[in-house]
Design an enzyme around this catalytic site. Sequence first.
Site, PDB file in Angstrom:
ATOM      1  N   GLU A 250      -3.292  -1.394  -1.593  1.00  0.00           N
ATOM      2  CA  GLU A 250      -4.050  -0.154  -1.739  1.00  0.00           C
ATOM      3  C   GLU A 250      -4.903  -0.001  -0.492  1.00  0.00           C
ATOM      4  OE1 GLU A 250      -3.537   2.729  -3.007  1.00  0.00           O
ATOM      5  OE2 GLU A 250      -3.282   1.798  -4.972  1.00  0.00           O
TER       6      GLU A 250
ATOM      7  N   CYS B 297       0.233   4.120  -6.179  1.00  0.00           N
ATOM      8  CA  CYS B 297       0.820   2.849  -5.787  1.00  0.00           C
ATOM      9  C   CYS B 297       1.988   3.181  -4.882  1.00  0.00           C
ATOM     10  CB  CYS B 297       1.294   2.059  -7.009  1.00  0.00           C
ATOM     11  SG  CYS B 297       2.104   0.489  -6.588  1.00  0.00           S
TER      12      CYS B 297
END
Length: 222
Positions: free
Chosen positions: A104, A2
């Site tokens: 992402e 992340c």
Amino acid sequence: MCGRYTLATPAERLAEEFGVSGPLPEIPPSYNVAPGRGVAAVVADDGRRRLEVLRWGLVPAWAEDPSIGNRMINARAESAAEKPSFRRAFRERRCLIPADGFYEWRRLLEGGKQPYYVRRRDGAPFAFAGLWELWRGEGGEKIRSCTILTTRPNRLLREIHDRMPVIVPPDLYGLWLEGGAEREELEAVLRPYPEEELEAYPVSRLVNSPANDGPRCIEPAA
């Protein structure tokens, strides 16, 4: 991993959502939160929760150079309890890191990567499972920093990336923040978040640069 996320929810709403008491820090809205910046985090002391700003990129207390935090933006949930950089924080200094969504990147067959934005279907803010630390320099400098735990992806994220951040279910906020929780109990937190509660869609490559920070970052790609 992340590496970018969003948080535009006002601090007052976060305080209500996470049961925070005491003064609230100034948290400017951001649609492209990047490592190295100050980020909102919920920490607990003696059963009371407070909202504070931590630097994203954990600096272990034993580190000689705080720049090590640049490589510590994420910690693997499967091994954080044993890793020297994270094990004390995992045991004693867990936190919640509020977010509205995260990005992402999916690798494309023709080359390059396509960014995706992931959020709750109901649009509500949520919290990553985080760890925090306090580093003290020889000259008296203090850095309070944090990292975000990651785990294997759920079925939604599996098509995009091989990792996803650990999202803490609201009914487990207390358990995650509780200092005396056993590792076995914490396993209930360190799981992929239910895919049916999330949605993901492609967005512009604007988000690739931390210099771009505005609502356009989360607009669906044309």
